[in-house]
Each structure stands twice: as C-alpha cells, then as structure tokens.
Enzyme design. Structure first.
Site, PDB file in Angstrom:
ATOM      1  N   LYS A 180       0.837  -1.214   0.000  1.00 39.07           N
ATOM      2  CA  LYS A 180       0.000   0.000   0.000  1.00 39.07           C
ATOM      3  C   LYS A 180       0.868   1.259   0.000  1.00 39.07           C
ATOM      4  O   LYS A 180       0.619   2.206  -0.750  1.00 39.07           O
ATOM      5  CB  LYS A 180      -0.920  -0.015   1.223  1.00 39.07           C
ATOM      6  CG  LYS A 180      -1.680   1.277   1.471  1.00 39.07           C
ATOM      7  CD  LYS A 180      -2.666   1.586   0.357  1.00 39.07           C
ATOM      8  CE  LYS A 180      -3.236   2.985   0.543  1.00 39.07           C
ATOM      9  NZ  LYS A 180      -4.062   3.395  -0.596  1.00 39.07           N
ATOM     10  N   LYS A 249       2.279  10.741   5.005  1.00 34.83           N
ATOM     11  CA  LYS A 249       2.624   9.597   5.874  1.00 34.83           C
ATOM     12  C   LYS A 249       2.960   8.375   5.025  1.00 34.83           C
ATOM     13  O   LYS A 249       3.968   7.699   5.249  1.00 34.83           O
ATOM     14  CB  LYS A 249       1.431   9.287   6.798  1.00 34.83           C
ATOM     15  CG  LYS A 249       1.509   7.954   7.520  1.00 34.83           C
ATOM     16  CD  LYS A 249       0.125   7.379   7.820  1.00 34.83           C
ATOM     17  CE  LYS A 249      -0.691   7.141   6.580  1.00 34.83           C
ATOM     18  NZ  LYS A 249      -1.917   6.367   6.719  1.00 34.83           N
TER      19      LYS A 249
END
Ligand code: NAD
Length: 297
Positions: A180, A249
C-alpha cells in the site's frame, strides 16, 4: 436453507473510509459493533445500520470474532490494540482464535511486530489496506492488499469481499502495508509530476484543461491526470476525500522502507520531502489534491 451465522465483527475507525466500508458490511448482512473517538459519528452510523456503538474500542471488540481497524496510522492502531496510559487494549479482551484485520495504511515493520505480539496471545493479526478512495469505498469496489496466511485470507474473504472487488494476497503479515505504501508512493510521485508539468505548461501559455486532455490521450496519463486534475484541482474543489497528511505519511513509510532495506530511492526522497513540507503547511483535513495550489509558482 438458512445462512450460516455471520461472524461477530467490531469495526474501529469510522472516518472518510471507515464509514462507507461499514455501510457495505451492513448491506452484506453483517452488524458490526462500532467505535470511533468521534462518538457522534459512531452513534449516527450505528443508528442508520441498526448496530451498537461502544464507548471504547475494548467494549466494541469484546466478544468479537473479527476486529477491523480503519485508523489514520500505526500510531493509533498500536494504542488501540496494545493499549496506552497503563490501560490494556483490544488484544486483552479478545478470545484465542480471534482475528484482527488492520485495513488502515500502516507501517509494515510495525505490523510485523504486532503480528508477533498477537500470535503470543493466540490472536491473528493481519493487514488488508485498501486503494480506491472514498468513491470505491462507497460502492464496495475497493482494491484490497492482504498480508497474512492464505488460510486466514480464506477465512475472512467473505468480509473483505463485502468491501472490495479485487483482493490480492501479497505475502505475509506486513506485506499488504508495504504494498500500500509503495502504491501510494507511485501515486504521489505521479501527482507531483502532473502538477509540475501543468504549472510549467501554464507559464508557457498552454490552457491546463487542454493539457489535461492531451495527457489523457497520451503516454503521460496517470491516475492524477485522469481522476484528479479536472475534477478536484482545476475546478478548485479539492474534495477527493484523501487528506494530504495521510499521503505524506504513506510516502514517508515507503521511503523509510527503502532506507531500512538498503534500496536506493533518490526520487522517493525528493518526493517524500515535498509531501512532508506540504503537510507541515497544511491543516489535518487539507485534501491531498491541494498540492496543485501549494506547488503553484
Ligand atoms: P479519517 O481521518 O477520515 O478517519 C480516521 C478516523 O479514525 C476518524 O473518524 C477518527 O475520529 C478516528 N480515530 C482516530 N484515532 C482513533 C482512535 N485512537 N480510536 C478510535 N478512532 C480513532 O481517515 P481516512 O481517510 O478514513 O483514512 C483511514 C486510513 O485509510 C488511513 O490510514 C488512510 O491513509 C487510509 N486510506 C485513506 C483513503 C482515502 O481516500 N481517504 C484511501 C485509502 C486508504
């Protein structure tokens, strides 16, 4: 013939993504116990789907066979499952054999650690982050990247299938989160490339709408040019539903992984800095498509 009893599910984290994912679970016949720090949102969703909202993650998870987390990052996942401030977390209230599925975009190294801690308590911790944004969360067609044993994937497949269309088994615990983060690095780099090209083209006098049409008919097209530029950037709506800080992030996780594994990623370091700097200048809820405005010369 009656259906087999549905698993008892607890779902923790009902934000932009968690809410539509829970609604898809409800449509598939599950009635998850809910928790979010935003108790108003949890109560509203619980009323809508005929579920209960707990006053804590532990309360929602007590008695659950499967716990799903959809939280901002590993930090919140850690405190939820392990506990914080002297209080124990969700792992402490689950029975042996329970499964925790972290669907957040978390740090893969942290996920490996949590999987080991969970195993020590007879609990299985796996990762199943998603791609497809809020649009595909709403219609239950997310892409899901599963990290964990194949047998666990088969066990939870009906639950994941309620939220996603394509489910990929990418490896052991943590592999979904690694995949991811790497996907979002590629997406974030593509976004910056498109935005920088648009700004250069505009300075040269080319209409950005025309540029977008040309890119989308040419080899420069990517997810940003196809689904974000006209829709959220040039329109000035900046409403994709994916916060800039979350993208920063994710790119940071991907590049941190490259560093930890000793893989050179020069473009990645530049890209991670661009997103980190932009996040430092933004609010928590600034949309990631605002990079178009932030990088404007
Ligand atoms: P969000 O900020 O909209 O939602 C997070 C939710 O978690 C909020 O409702 C918040 O109140 C709740 N929360 C925070 N800390 C908590 C805690 N300790 N206990 C209980 N609830 C807590 O974020 P989002 O966009 O839904 O993203 C969730 C995850 O999914 C992130 O890891 C993100 O990177 C990832 N993701 C987002 C998208 C997107 O398009 N928005 C797409 C794919 C993946």
């Amino acid at each position: 013939m009656t259906d087999a009893p549905k698993d008892r599910i607890a779902f923790i984290g009902l934000g932009t993504m968690g809410e539509p994912m829970v609604r898809q679970l409800a449509l598939a016949g599950f009635t998850p116990a809910l928790f979010d720090l935003n108790s108003e949102a949890a109560a509203r969703i619980a009323t809508d789907i005929g579920a209960t909202a707990g006053i804590s993650a532990n309360e929602a998870a007590r008695g659950a066979d499967i716990v799903i987390t959809m939280l901002p990052s590993s930090k919140e996942v850690d405190t939820t499952v392990l506990g914080a401030d002297g209080k124990s977390g969700v792992f402490s209230v689950l029975a042996k054999g329970a499964i925790v599925i972290d669907m957040s975009s978390s740090d893969p190294m942290r996920t490996r650690d949590l999987a080991n801690v969970a195993a020590g308590a007879g609990i299985t911790f796996v990762d199943a982050p998603v791609s497809g944004a809020v649009r595909r969360a709403r219609d239950g067609t997310l892409s899901i990247m599963f990290g964990g044993d194949a047998a666990v994937l088969e066990r939870v497949r009906p639950i994941l299938a309620a939220m996603g269309k394509q489910i990929f088994h990418v490896g052991a615990a943590g592999a979904g989160h690694a995949m991811k983060a790497l996907n979002n690095y590629v997406s974030a780099a593509g976004l910056v490339a498109a935005v920088e090209a648009l700004h250069v083209g505009e300075k040269f006098g080319i209409d950005p709408q025309v540029m977008t049409q040309v890119l989308n008919a040419s080899t420069g097209k990517n997810n940003t040019t196809e689904h974000k530029v006209a829709q959220f950037m040039l329109s000035g709506t900046y409403g994709s539903g994916f916060f800039l800080g979350l993208m920063a992030k994710d790119v940071g996780i991907a590049i941190g992984l490259a560093d930890q594994l000793g893989v050179r990623a020069e473009l990645g370091h530049v890209c991670a800095k661009q997103w980190k700097d932009a996040a430092a200048k933004s609010e928590r809820t600034t949309d990631h498509t605002e990079m178009y405005r932030i990088l404007k010369p």
